[in-house]
Design an enzyme around this catalytic site. Structure first.
Site, PDB file in Angstrom:
ATOM      1  N   HIS A  88       0.822  -1.212   0.000  1.00 47.90           N
ATOM      2  CA  HIS A  88       0.000   0.000   0.000  1.00 47.90           C
ATOM      3  C   HIS A  88       0.859   1.266   0.000  1.00 47.90           C
ATOM      4  O   HIS A  88       2.038   1.236   0.344  1.00 47.90           O
ATOM      5  CB  HIS A  88      -0.919   0.021   1.223  1.00 47.90           C
ATOM      6  CG  HIS A  88      -0.166   0.161   2.509  1.00 47.90           C
ATOM      7  ND1 HIS A  88       0.410  -0.917   3.144  1.00 47.90           N
ATOM      8  CD2 HIS A  88       0.128   1.244   3.270  1.00 47.90           C
ATOM      9  CE1 HIS A  88       1.023  -0.508   4.240  1.00 47.90           C
ATOM     10  NE2 HIS A  88       0.872   0.814   4.338  1.00 47.90           N
ATOM     11  N   HIS A 121       5.684   6.149  -1.282  1.00 46.89           N
ATOM     12  CA  HIS A 121       6.463   4.918  -1.357  1.00 46.89           C
ATOM     13  C   HIS A 121       5.631   3.734  -0.879  1.00 46.89           C
ATOM     14  O   HIS A 121       4.660   3.896  -0.155  1.00 46.89           O
ATOM     15  CB  HIS A 121       7.743   5.034  -0.518  1.00 46.89           C
ATOM     16  CG  HIS A 121       7.492   5.024   0.941  1.00 46.89           C
ATOM     17  ND1 HIS A 121       7.115   6.160   1.646  1.00 46.89           N
ATOM     18  CD2 HIS A 121       7.527   4.013   1.851  1.00 46.89           C
ATOM     19  CE1 HIS A 121       6.933   5.850   2.906  1.00 46.89           C
ATOM     20  NE2 HIS A 121       7.173   4.555   3.066  1.00 46.89           N
TER      21      HIS A 121
END
Length: 186
Positions: free
Chosen positions: A49, A134
């Protein structure tokens, strides 16, 4: 469920779980890391995620207000992400986390992350700072002597949903439960 000062809490974050089709390049890179001798806790594909804000232990009584605040600043359109870099967090000699991210994220994505930080400020558990999109791939236990990372091949995806997610820590890694799913238009 945990409790702080007698109030029940849940561990929350606002993020975008990666769609199964978007996970494949990350999963392939994890396989290349394993092959190159990197060791540690690899993030399970279904939990990959992008995080916008980590709230940590949040009172259950605050969840509806958190949802309302997210809705107030929610982007209406899906947002592109160019995944063009890998990096590590922690000291260079002993990195703790390996991630894939974006050097030049779309302005809409940066703006939304800033807005979510502004409206959820009272609950955010992490210190404010520059946000870099990220995806954590590995919590590092061992870096091979060569410490070379496999070659990363850039690709682009779209963020088509944003979720408020409960994270329960278990010995086998975190277990996520989506509390609210905000779909974005393409």
């Amino acid at each position: 469920m945990r409790s702080v000062a007698g109030n029940p809490t849940v561990r929350l974050f606002v993020g975008s779980l990666l769609a199964s089709a978007d996970r494949q390049p990350f999963v392939e890179y994890q396989a290349a890391l394993r092959h190159a001798g990197w060791q540690g806790a690899f993030v399970r594909p279904e939990t990959l995620h992008l995080t916008y804000a980590f709230l940590g232990d949040t009172p259950v009584s605050a969840i509806s207000e958190v949802i309302q605040r997210i809705e107030a600043v929610l982007p209406r359109q899906s947002l592109p992400v160019l995944w063009d870099v890998t990096g590590t967090f922690g000291p260079r000699a002993r990195p703790r986390v390996l991630w894939a991210g974006s050097r030049r994220p779309a302005l809409g994505l940066i703006e939304w992350a800033r807005r979510i930080g502004d409206v959820l400020g009272p609950w955010i558990a992490t210190s404010p700072g520059a946000w870099t999109p990220h995806v954590t791939l590995l919590r590092i236990k061992h870096v091979p002597d060569s410490s070379m990372r496999p070659v990363w091949h850039p690709f682009t995806t779209r963020v088509t949903a944003i979720q408020l997610i409960e994270s329960r820590l278990t010995p086998d890694g975190p277990v996520y439960r989506v509390l609210t799913d905000f779909s974005l238009n393409d």
